[in-house]
Design an enzyme around this catalytic site. Sequence first.
Site, short mmCIF file in Angstrom:
data_model
loop_
_atom_site.label_atom_id
_atom_site.label_comp_id
_atom_site.label_asym_id
_atom_site.label_seq_id
_atom_site.Cartn_x
_atom_site.Cartn_y
_atom_site.Cartn_z
N SER A 1 0.87 -1.04 0.10
CA SER A 1 0.06 0.02 0.10
C SER A 1 0.98 1.17 0.10
O SER A 1 2.09 1.12 0.04
CB SER A 1 -1.04 -0.07 1.31
OG SER A 1 -1.36 1.39 1.51
N TYR B 1 -2.60 -0.43 10.27
CA TYR B 1 -2.63 -0.83 8.96
C TYR B 1 -1.34 -0.44 8.30
O TYR B 1 -0.51 -1.06 7.84
CB TYR B 1 -3.76 0.05 8.30
CG TYR B 1 -3.76 -0.30 7.01
CD1 TYR B 1 -4.32 -1.47 6.21
CD2 TYR B 1 -3.12 0.83 5.70
CE1 TYR B 1 -4.19 -1.81 4.84
CE2 TYR B 1 -3.24 0.38 4.50
CZ TYR B 1 -4.04 -0.52 4.02
OH TYR B 1 -4.01 -0.97 2.51
#
Length: 260
Positions: free
Chosen positions: A144, A157
Amino acid sequence: MTGSLAGLHILVTGGGSGIARAAAERYDRDGAKVTVLNRSAAGADSVHQTSGGRIQVIVGDATDPDVLRSAIDAASDEHGGLHHFTSGVGVFDNYSRVSELSVDELMAAADEVWRVNVRASLLAANLAAPALRSAGGSLTLTLSESAFNAIGGGVLYGTSKWALRGMVDHLAAELAPDIRVNGVAPGGTGGTRFGGLTSLGQTTTADKVSGRDERIAAGTLLGTTAMPQDHSGAYRFLADPVDARVVTGVVIRTDGGRRL
């Protein structure tokens, strides 16, 4: 069907929706024999039907060693070889702030994030290594933009994606020269169904946040919000044993030129 991946056996975890599904469908269009392991039966059925039945689907949890082992066996060729594995499972923290969680909430949430976002990829490397080595195959992890900057999620995250960034380097070194290991780091993406942390009772998905698509576009050099299929070319390239023959330990950032 023929294409640059014709005849290759590929396994995609989490391939029933979002970016992993787009990757699975791209592999299929380019001629690969694709198997998708997906926890949601509805998602698995959808990708199977949309592909005209070409994509083989297995319903199960990619964090379960027995389930993943069975999926690898099902996806491999008649000689037990697997040409490519895309690890696409993931869970989002909905921007949870570590400093505002109770200790019990933090412990539970951290365990869930690690299990899904990090341990599942470690498990993939562990269990798939023999089949990938047999075929001279490759492994692609899904990172990501959060693996590079403090954006796109909360601390839970973000740190899980930073861990995957390190995993790409270390696995590439460990598994060389037989298995190539790379990653794709998508930026914010619309049209996804990215589940929250069940340990925190989160049920909303990332693309439901009001104004999210506009904020993503404004924060990129290209001024656009990517859709899942926009990332699929990077996955296809890394899976290609010819085009990416000398590519390992690399993370392709498909983030539209994130403004720093």
